[in-house]
Scaffold this motif. Structure first.
Motif, PDB file in Angstrom:
ATOM      1  N   ARG A  49       0.811  -1.215   0.000  1.00 59.36           N
ATOM      2  CA  ARG A  49       0.000   0.000   0.000  1.00 59.36           C
ATOM      3  C   ARG A  49       0.846   1.268   0.000  1.00 59.36           C
ATOM      4  N   LYS A  50       2.011   1.184   0.634  1.00 60.11           N
ATOM      5  CA  LYS A  50       2.926   2.324   0.745  1.00 60.11           C
ATOM      6  C   LYS A  50       2.274   3.508   1.447  1.00 60.11           C
ATOM      7  N   ALA A  51       1.268   3.226   2.282  1.00 57.44           N
ATOM      8  CA  ALA A  51       0.588   4.280   3.029  1.00 57.44           C
ATOM      9  C   ALA A  51      -0.188   3.657   4.175  1.00 57.44           C
ATOM     10  N   ALA A  52      -0.545   4.496   5.124  1.00 55.93           N
ATOM     11  CA  ALA A  52      -1.410   4.099   6.226  1.00 55.93           C
ATOM     12  C   ALA A  52      -2.424   5.218   6.423  1.00 55.93           C
ATOM     13  N   SER A  53      -3.548   4.883   6.982  1.00 59.06           N
ATOM     14  CA  SER A  53      -4.571   5.883   7.245  1.00 59.06           C
ATOM     15  C   SER A  53      -4.086   6.837   8.333  1.00 59.06           C
ATOM     16  N   PHE A  54      -4.417   8.113   8.192  1.00 59.80           N
ATOM     17  CA  PHE A  54      -4.046   9.156   9.149  1.00 59.80           C
ATOM     18  C   PHE A  54      -5.273  10.042   9.295  1.00 59.80           C
ATOM     19  N   SER A  55      -5.763  10.224  10.496  1.00 58.95           N
ATOM     20  CA  SER A  55      -6.992  10.992  10.674  1.00 58.95           C
ATOM     21  C   SER A  55      -6.772  12.221  11.545  1.00 58.95           C
ATOM     22  N   VAL A  56      -7.595  13.238  11.272  1.00 59.05           N
ATOM     23  CA  VAL A  56      -7.598  14.471  12.051  1.00 59.05           C
ATOM     24  C   VAL A  56      -9.029  14.656  12.539  1.00 59.05           C
ATOM     25  N   THR A  57      -9.203  14.689  13.857  1.00 61.41           N
ATOM     26  CA  THR A  57     -10.518  14.885  14.469  1.00 61.41           C
ATOM     27  C   THR A  57     -10.414  16.018  15.492  1.00 61.41           C
ATOM     28  N   GLY A  62      -3.642  11.631  14.196  1.00 59.48           N
ATOM     29  CA  GLY A  62      -2.605  10.620  14.062  1.00 59.48           C
ATOM     30  C   GLY A  62      -3.082   9.374  13.362  1.00 59.48           C
ATOM     31  N   SER A  63      -2.406   8.278  13.678  1.00 64.74           N
ATOM     32  CA  SER A  63      -2.630   7.015  12.998  1.00 64.74           C
ATOM     33  C   SER A  63      -2.247   5.873  13.926  1.00 64.74           C
ATOM     34  N   THR A  64      -2.827   4.717  13.695  1.00 69.64           N
ATOM     35  CA  THR A  64      -2.408   3.554  14.482  1.00 69.64           C
ATOM     36  C   THR A  64      -0.960   3.198  14.179  1.00 69.64           C
ATOM     37  N   ALA A  65      -0.465   3.631  13.029  1.00 68.34           N
ATOM     38  CA  ALA A  65       0.918   3.328  12.644  1.00 68.34           C
ATOM     39  C   ALA A  65       1.937   4.128  13.454  1.00 68.34           C
ATOM     40  N   VAL A  66       1.582   5.354  13.859  1.00 66.63           N
ATOM     41  CA  VAL A  66       2.536   6.220  14.559  1.00 66.63           C
ATOM     42  C   VAL A  66       2.034   6.710  15.910  1.00 66.63           C
ATOM     43  N   GLY A  67       0.768   6.545  16.185  1.00 65.08           N
ATOM     44  CA  GLY A  67       0.195   7.017  17.438  1.00 65.08           C
ATOM     45  C   GLY A  67      -0.639   8.267  17.233  1.00 65.08           C
ATOM     46  N   TYR A  68      -1.215   8.742  18.321  1.00 60.88           N
ATOM     47  CA  TYR A  68      -2.100   9.910  18.285  1.00 60.88           C
ATOM     48  C   TYR A  68      -1.657  10.954  19.294  1.00 60.88           C
ATOM     49  N   VAL A  69      -1.928  12.216  18.978  1.00 55.61           N
ATOM     50  CA  VAL A  69      -1.701  13.330  19.897  1.00 55.61           C
ATOM     51  C   VAL A  69      -2.983  14.160  19.928  1.00 55.61           C
ATOM     52  N   PRO A  70      -3.205  14.912  21.011  1.00 55.50           N
ATOM     53  CA  PRO A  70      -4.380  15.788  21.031  1.00 55.50           C
ATOM     54  C   PRO A  70      -4.309  16.806  19.895  1.00 55.50           C
ATOM     55  N   SER A  71      -5.399  16.998  19.190  1.00 56.81           N
ATOM     56  CA  SER A  71      -5.427  17.928  18.053  1.00 56.81           C
ATOM     57  C   SER A  71      -5.092  19.348  18.465  1.00 56.81           C
ATOM     58  N   ARG A  72      -5.413  19.744  19.686  1.00 54.69           N
ATOM     59  CA  ARG A  72      -5.128  21.113  20.150  1.00 54.69           C
ATOM     60  C   ARG A  72      -3.628  21.350  20.309  1.00 54.69           C
ATOM     61  N   ASP A  73      -2.828  20.279  20.353  1.00 52.87           N
ATOM     62  CA  ASP A  73      -1.375  20.395  20.521  1.00 52.87           C
ATOM     63  C   ASP A  73      -0.598  20.058  19.253  1.00 52.87           C
ATOM     64  N   TYR A  74      -1.286  19.842  18.143  1.00 49.98           N
ATOM     65  CA  TYR A  74      -0.613  19.330  16.948  1.00 49.98           C
ATOM     66  C   TYR A  74      -0.586  20.348  15.809  1.00 49.98           C
ATOM     67  N   ALA A  75       0.590  20.645  15.312  1.00 52.80           N
ATOM     68  CA  ALA A  75       0.816  21.412  14.072  1.00 52.80           C
ATOM     69  C   ALA A  75       0.112  22.764  14.031  1.00 52.80           C
ATOM     70  N   GLY A  76       0.199  23.495  15.108  1.00 53.49           N
ATOM     71  CA  GLY A  76      -0.400  24.818  15.125  1.00 53.49           C
ATOM     72  C   GLY A  76      -0.137  25.526  16.432  1.00 53.49           C
ATOM     73  N   PRO A  77      -0.688  26.731  16.582  1.00 59.81           N
ATOM     74  CA  PRO A  77      -0.469  27.484  17.818  1.00 59.81           C
ATOM     75  C   PRO A  77      -0.905  26.694  19.044  1.00 59.81           C
ATOM     76  N   GLU A  78      -0.197  26.877  20.135  1.00 60.42           N
ATOM     77  CA  GLU A  78      -0.488  26.137  21.354  1.00 60.42           C
ATOM     78  C   GLU A  78      -1.935  26.361  21.791  1.00 60.42           C
ATOM     79  N   GLY A  79      -2.610  25.272  22.092  1.00 61.54           N
ATOM     80  CA  GLY A  79      -3.998  25.338  22.516  1.00 61.54           C
ATOM     81  C   GLY A  79      -4.996  25.329  21.380  1.00 61.54           C
ATOM     82  N   GLN A  80      -4.525  25.518  20.136  1.00 62.52           N
ATOM     83  CA  GLN A  80      -5.422  25.495  18.984  1.00 62.52           C
ATOM     84  C   GLN A  80      -5.104  24.328  18.075  1.00 62.52           C
TER      85      GLN A  80
END
Length: 174
Positions: A49-57, A62-80
């Motif tokens: 497949r050369k890919a895994a599912s990655f979701s943003v909610t 994150g993904s089961t392949a790499v784990g999950y982080v809270p969306s408020r702490d991911y790839a943006g200003p702190e808390g957003q």
């Protein structure tokens, strides 16, 4: 320009969003593809497949392949964290140099060379990317990431992962 910064709502804000009548809104799930063109482990499904599912909610990214982080702490200003607009833009990246099952190293090289790429490098939710979780874009390592993209060497074992259209992994229209 007339743009309003309040128009770019963060995914974490959708957690408590309600309509005018006070009814909670639908739970948004944006599907992306975590491109794993260069297999970094012996997982056979990644080799084909050369890919895994990655979701943003609104709750987690994150993904089961790499784990999950809270969306408020991911790839943006702190808390957003990550915005709905960014997640949807990546999810619609129909043409990408690394497209899961459809990846081809020569095509990836040419697309990257001519900057015909719609995927996005974001922090890896795995522990290896913990220091980068709040960054919205790669910092110093950008040239290294561009070379990895051009040579089809996207993996899940570096601080940043390459994400593109969820249809590169599945086409359920999520």
């Amino acid at each position: 320009t007339g743009f309003d910064n309040n128009d770019n709502i963060s995914m974490s804000q959708l957690r408590t969003a309600k309509d005018a009548g006070g009814t909670p809104r639908l739970f948004h799930v944006v599907n992306l593809a975590l491109n794993l063109v260069a297999p970094s482990s012996g997982r056979l499904e990644w080799q084909q497949r050369k890919a895994a599912s990655f979701s943003v909610t609104p709750l987690h990214t994150g993904s089961t392949a790499v784990g999950y982080v809270p969306s408020r702490d991911y790839a943006g200003p702190e808390g957003q964290g990550i915005s709905l607009a960014r997640a949807m833009t990546i999810s619609g990246a129909a043409a990408s140099s690394n497209m899961g099952y459809h990846s081809s190293t020569p095509v990836a090289f040419v697309m990257t060379l001519f900057n015909i790429r719609l995927g996005w490098w974001l922090p890896n939710p795995a522990p290896v990317g913990e220091k980068t979780w709040r960054r919205s874009d790669p910092a110093i390592s950008s040239l290294r990431l561009l070379l990895a993209e051009a040579l089809g060497l996207t993996t899940a074992d570096k601080p940043y992962v390459y994400l593109s259209d969820g249809g590169h992994f599945e086409n359920l229209a999520l």
